[in-house]
Design a protein around this motif. Structure first.
Motif, short mmCIF file in Angstrom:
data_model
loop_
_atom_site.label_atom_id
_atom_site.label_comp_id
_atom_site.label_asym_id
_atom_site.label_seq_id
_atom_site.Cartn_x
_atom_site.Cartn_y
_atom_site.Cartn_z
N ILE A 389 0.82 -1.38 -0.01
CA ILE A 389 0.07 0.26 -0.01
C ILE A 389 0.99 1.55 0.24
O ILE A 389 1.80 1.08 0.73
CB ILE A 389 -1.37 0.06 1.66
CG1 ILE A 389 -2.09 -1.36 0.93
CG2 ILE A 389 -2.08 1.54 1.44
CD1 ILE A 389 -2.88 -1.64 2.39
N ASN A 390 0.49 2.16 -0.45
CA ASN A 390 0.46 2.87 -0.82
C ASN A 390 1.85 3.55 -2.20
O ASN A 390 2.78 4.45 -1.79
CB ASN A 390 1.62 3.48 0.51
CG ASN A 390 0.72 4.74 1.65
OD1 ASN A 390 -0.38 4.73 1.12
ND2 ASN A 390 0.86 4.07 2.74
N THR A 391 2.08 2.08 -2.73
CA THR A 391 3.22 2.20 -4.06
C THR A 391 2.61 3.67 -4.88
O THR A 391 1.95 3.14 -5.48
CB THR A 391 3.48 1.14 -4.35
OG1 THR A 391 4.05 0.01 -2.94
CG2 THR A 391 4.15 0.69 -5.52
N VAL A 392 3.80 4.01 -5.43
CA VAL A 392 3.49 5.31 -6.50
C VAL A 392 3.23 4.62 -7.93
O VAL A 392 3.99 3.36 -8.67
CB VAL A 392 4.61 6.17 -6.72
CG1 VAL A 392 4.13 7.34 -7.59
CG2 VAL A 392 4.83 6.74 -5.19
N VAL A 393 2.07 4.35 -8.42
CA VAL A 393 1.75 3.72 -9.46
C VAL A 393 2.18 5.00 -10.73
O VAL A 393 3.19 4.61 -12.03
CB VAL A 393 0.76 3.61 -9.86
CG1 VAL A 393 -0.02 2.81 -11.32
CG2 VAL A 393 0.04 2.35 -8.58
N GLY A 394 1.78 6.31 -10.63
CA GLY A 394 2.45 6.75 -11.85
C GLY A 394 2.13 8.08 -11.15
O GLY A 394 1.71 8.80 -10.62
N THR A 395 1.68 9.49 -12.58
CA THR A 395 1.50 10.29 -11.82
C THR A 395 1.06 10.82 -13.38
O THR A 395 1.20 11.39 -14.68
CB THR A 395 2.92 11.59 -11.48
OG1 THR A 395 3.97 10.59 -10.87
CG2 THR A 395 2.52 12.81 -10.98
N VAL A 396 0.12 11.97 -12.92
CA VAL A 396 -0.66 13.12 -14.02
C VAL A 396 -0.65 14.46 -14.05
O VAL A 396 -0.26 14.79 -12.24
CB VAL A 396 -2.35 12.56 -13.74
CG1 VAL A 396 -2.50 11.47 -14.72
CG2 VAL A 396 -2.99 12.75 -12.62
N THR A 397 -0.58 14.88 -14.98
CA THR A 397 -0.18 16.23 -14.70
C THR A 397 -0.87 17.23 -15.44
O THR A 397 -1.33 16.86 -17.13
CB THR A 397 1.43 16.61 -15.05
OG1 THR A 397 1.60 16.34 -16.58
CG2 THR A 397 2.04 16.26 -14.55
N ALA A 398 -1.17 18.38 -15.43
CA ALA A 398 -2.25 19.33 -15.72
C ALA A 398 -1.81 20.64 -15.83
O ALA A 398 -1.44 20.41 -14.51
CB ALA A 398 -3.72 18.70 -15.77
N ARG A 399 -2.09 21.88 -16.21
CA ARG A 399 -1.96 23.11 -16.40
C ARG A 399 -3.39 23.99 -16.27
O ARG A 399 -4.61 23.24 -17.53
CB ARG A 399 -0.13 23.43 -17.12
CG ARG A 399 -0.95 23.59 -19.01
CD ARG A 399 0.47 23.88 -19.54
NE ARG A 399 0.10 23.82 -20.46
CZ ARG A 399 -0.42 24.64 -21.13
NH1 ARG A 399 -0.43 26.20 -20.59
NH2 ARG A 399 -0.68 24.58 -22.28
N ASP A 400 -3.37 25.27 -16.19
CA ASP A 400 -4.43 25.93 -16.49
C ASP A 400 -3.92 27.14 -17.83
O ASP A 400 -2.81 27.76 -17.44
CB ASP A 400 -5.11 26.75 -15.23
CG ASP A 400 -5.71 27.69 -15.80
OD1 ASP A 400 -6.04 27.44 -16.78
OD2 ASP A 400 -5.81 28.74 -15.34
N PRO A 401 -4.15 26.84 -18.71
CA PRO A 401 -4.04 27.19 -20.41
C PRO A 401 -4.33 28.57 -19.47
O PRO A 401 -3.71 29.85 -21.36
CB PRO A 401 -4.40 26.49 -21.46
CG PRO A 401 -5.88 26.50 -20.89
CD PRO A 401 -5.09 26.39 -19.36
#
Length: 757
Positions: A389-401
């Motif tokens: 548990i709490n293993t990092v699967v990945g990261t998603v990124t988003a920004r305000d244009p």
């Protein structure tokens, strides 16, 4: 003689004398006299009657008018005479004075209603009404005068002509009629003229055809004209009568005007978040024409990035609607300049004028608060199964244009993660495990991650995250199913079972290509009598890290097979069957069995045919035989149907009686003479012998009276086929059968169930 004197009150005073004709011999002569010159024709010879025609102009006055006067030479004052008038109109239109003979027109005479009248005049005696002269016939013709004006029966008229038509182009034709006599005078001669409608139109005075008289008549200036046409008789001269009608002339449209924009420059402000296909502005080019000639189409003919916008035509309003084809981005491009053209759909190549117009459209892009934008629309991540548990699967990124650049927070749509197996960091978008994953349960997990602006929570965007669970070696190998193999008891060492791919044996060979094994026999000493079934434990180990193993059991059944190795029988009852017998041997055995059955049947029939009473000629006392066979009654199984007590397996077939002849032969007894023997003792001896002689009829009969049920551990209770007597039987085993056999045990042994104290 009857004299006719005509008075013509109008212009025509010339006498008209018709051709005379002899009508009747002996009648007086009828003369027509005119006022002019008081000329009286000479007396004609009696016996002749002149047939006359008199002309009288039509009139419309209210007072009666004198048409003429009748007179006869018999009117000398001495003879009472009376003038009589008969024929068309007599008494209604025309009236005669009986004494003077004056004829008057009492009503209006209209030639258009009736042109002539035929009348008859006669002189009679006033007292006796006897005719003094034969009747004379004459005609009064009504002469036409110009008393009817021309009339346009089909008026008023409507006509149309294309605008800009050439001078002399025919528009329409009108027609007037005159009720006056077209033969007599000019009363019906008509002449046409235009009273109103000049200088635009003209009319032919004789044919009444209306024509264009002015060049370049434009519908857009004036569309409708009212033309007044007059028709006058008497050839158009003064004093003639006239009639008028109206002609409404409409100029029809021709495509002689190009479309024209109301202004040369249009400016629009469009928000950058405008949806694709939505209108961003409208332009319109006006056309003075109407109908199909006024329809136009719009196109973008020039400008920067023309593929971002498109323009379509509204069929109802004839407006050009500017629509968006691609998304706008204020941060990338803030304005656009386009050149728009409007052109007529219908074009007349002979006109030579350009039927199109252009305008400039400037578009300013307005900045809008846009939702966050993910770096990718779909993210594909992977994680090992059974990861902590709490293993990092990945990261998603988003920004305000937007230019302001608001911070973004991340969330997981729990409708896509009902079991809450994942978490996401609201600040940096890291996805971690909330529960352990099992690849064998779910290989893929699809969740939706949302990104929201901190400044404006209504700006939300979504991205799909596909998480693949990687396999680790956490499951030991095992058989796919419970295998059961077969081994031929006469097989050779190393022979493989013939009916399965995964065969069995006592020697294990690994086949890693398809994870299958082959089992081979090491010897040929397998016999079903010795052991029917073998359970072979097999340890299966994989090549994972760390390796996993499991123990599986393979069931091997020993069967009888043919020489080709084909399994024929694996049942237990197959043990007693002879092995290797040929077909001829089996047929011979079967024939012997049938022969034995026939011999047995014949023997039984012979025993049944023997008489039951022994005859002895020497001693009549031997003919008295006593046997204890009660017969009949409820226990006679031949007297009623006891199918309900039979084995249910034999219900469909009748179970015949089976009479069994004892195998023991009773030794023949010695007959004793009657001399010196007591008869009573002799009978008792015979009775005892008959009771103990097993060969004497009736024979024991085997009949099924009950059925214990399938699989019952209890054997048969019948003692018919046993050689022991009741006293020799041991009924102690009835105790193990339960309370249902308690009564039966009491009947056979009193010591088995002692009575209660």
């Amino acid at each position: 003689m009857l004299v006719w004197i005509t008075c013509v009150p109008y212009t025509s005073m010339t006498p008209i004398i018709s051709q005379s004709k002899s009508l009747q011999t002996g009648s007086t002569a009828l003369l027509r006299g005119l006022v002019e010159g008081q000329r009286i024709l000479s007396r004609a010879k009696r016996g002749w009657v002149w047939n006359q025609m008199f002309v009288l102009e039509e009139f419309s006055g209210p007072d009666p008018i004198l048409v003429g006067r009748l007179h006869t030479d018999l009117d000398v004052g001495s003879t009472p005479i009376k003038y009589v008038l008969a024929g068309e109109g007599a008494g209604t239109i025309f009236a005669i004075n009986e004494i003077t003979g004056d004829i008057h027109a009492m009503k209006r005479l209209d030639r258009e209603e009736k042109a002539e009248y035929t009348l008859t005049a006669q002189v009679t005696n006033r007292d006796t009404d006897q005719p003094l002269e034969p009747p004379s016939e004459f005609i009064i013709k009504v002469q036409d005068i110009n008393d009817n004006p021309p009339q346009f029966v089909e008026g008023p008229y409507r006509a149309s002509v294309p605008e800009t038509s050439q001078v002399g182009t025919s528009v329409t034709r009108v027609t007037a009629t005159d009720a006056d006599d077209p033969v007599y005078g000019n009363s019906a001669k008509l002449v046409y003229s235009i009273l109103e409608g000049q200088p635009y139109f003209s009319i032919d005075p004789n044919t009444a055809i209306i024509k264009i008289a002015l060049h370049g008549m434009d519908r857009e200036m004036r569309e409708e004209y009212l033309v007044v046409i007059q028709a006058k008789d008497m050839g158009g001269h003064m004093g003639g009568l006239s009639g008028t009608t109206t002609v409404t002339v409409t100029l029809t449209d021709v495509n002689d005007n190009p479309p024209k924009f109301s202004k040369s420059l249009y400016e629009f402000v469009i928000p950058e978040d405008l949806a694709i296909g939505q209108p961003g502005g409208k332009v319109k080019a006006n056309d003075r024409d109407i109908g199909e000639n006024a329809k136009s189409t719009y196109n973008i003919i020039d400008g920067d990035e023309r593929d971002v916008f498109e323009i379509t035509t509204d069929a109802q309003t004839q407006e050009g609607i500017l629509r968006l084809k691609k998304p706008l981005n204020f941060e990338t491009k803030k304005s656009y300049t386009l050149k728009v053209e409007a052109a007529n759909i219908r074009f007349d190549p002979n006109s030579g004028a350009p039927f199109k117009d252009t305008a400039t459209v400037k578009i300013a892009v307005e900045d809008s608060d846009e939702p966050p934008v993910f770096s990718k629309p779909t993210f594909v991540l992977q994680v090992d199964e059974n990861a902590p548990i709490n293993t990092v699967v990945g990261t998603v990124t988003a920004r305000d244009p937007d230019v302001t650049g608001s911070l973004v927070r991340y969330f997981i749509d729990r409708h896509t993660d009902l079991e809450r197996q994942f978490n996401v960091n609201v600040d940096d978008g890291k996805i971690t495990l909330a529960k352990p994953l099992d690849r064998e349960t779910d290989m893929w997990h699809n969740i939706t991650v949302t990104a929201t602006e901190i400044r404006n929570h209504s700006q939300i965007s979504r991205a799909t995250v596909a998480i693949r669970v990687l396999d680790i070696n956490d499951n030991a190998p095992e058989f796919a199913t419970e295998y059961e193999a077969f081994l031929c008891e006469n097989g050779k060492p190393g022979q493989v079972g013939a009916n399965l791919l995964d065969v069995f044996c006592l020697q294990l060979l690994s086949l890693p290509t398809d994870n299958s094994i082959s089992v081979l026999a090491k010897h040929d000493t397998f016999r079903r009598q010795k052991q029917e079934m073998y359970f072979l434990p097999i340890i299966v180990t994989d090549n994972g890290n760390p390796p996993m193993s499991s123990t599986n059991t393979l069931t091997i059944r020993v069967c009888g097979c043919s020489r080709e190795g084909i399994v024929q029988s694996c049942n237990v009852e197959a043990y007693v069957l002879p092995i290797g017998l040929s077909m001829g041997a089996l047929i011979a055995i079967l024939a012997c069995i049938i022969l034995l059955l026939v011999v047995l049947f014949v023997t039984l029939r012979r025993h049944k045919n023997k008489p039951l009473i022994i005859k002895d000629d020497e001693d009549v006392r031997e003919n008295i035989i006593r046997y204890d066979d009660e017969g009949g009654g409820e226990e006679d199984t031949e007297a009623f149907d006891i199918a309900t007590l039979q084995n249910p397996d034999g219900i469909n077939g009748y179970l015949p009686r089976k009479d069994i002849k004892p195998d023991l032969q009773f030794m023949p007894r010695q007959s004793s003479g009657p001399n010196g023997v007591d008869v009573d003792e002799f009978i008792n001896v015979r009775l005892h012998e008959a009771d103990n002689d097993p060969t004497a009829p009736p024979y024991d009969s085997i009949q099924i009276y009950g059925y214990e049920g399938r699989g019952s551990i209890a054997g048969s209770l019948s003692s018919l086929e046993t050689a022991s007597s009741d006293s020799d039987q041991n009924y102690d085993y009835l105790r193990e059968w339960g309370p249902r056999f308690r009564r039966l045990g009491e009947l056979y042994s009193v010591d088995l169930y002692p009575p209660p104290s």
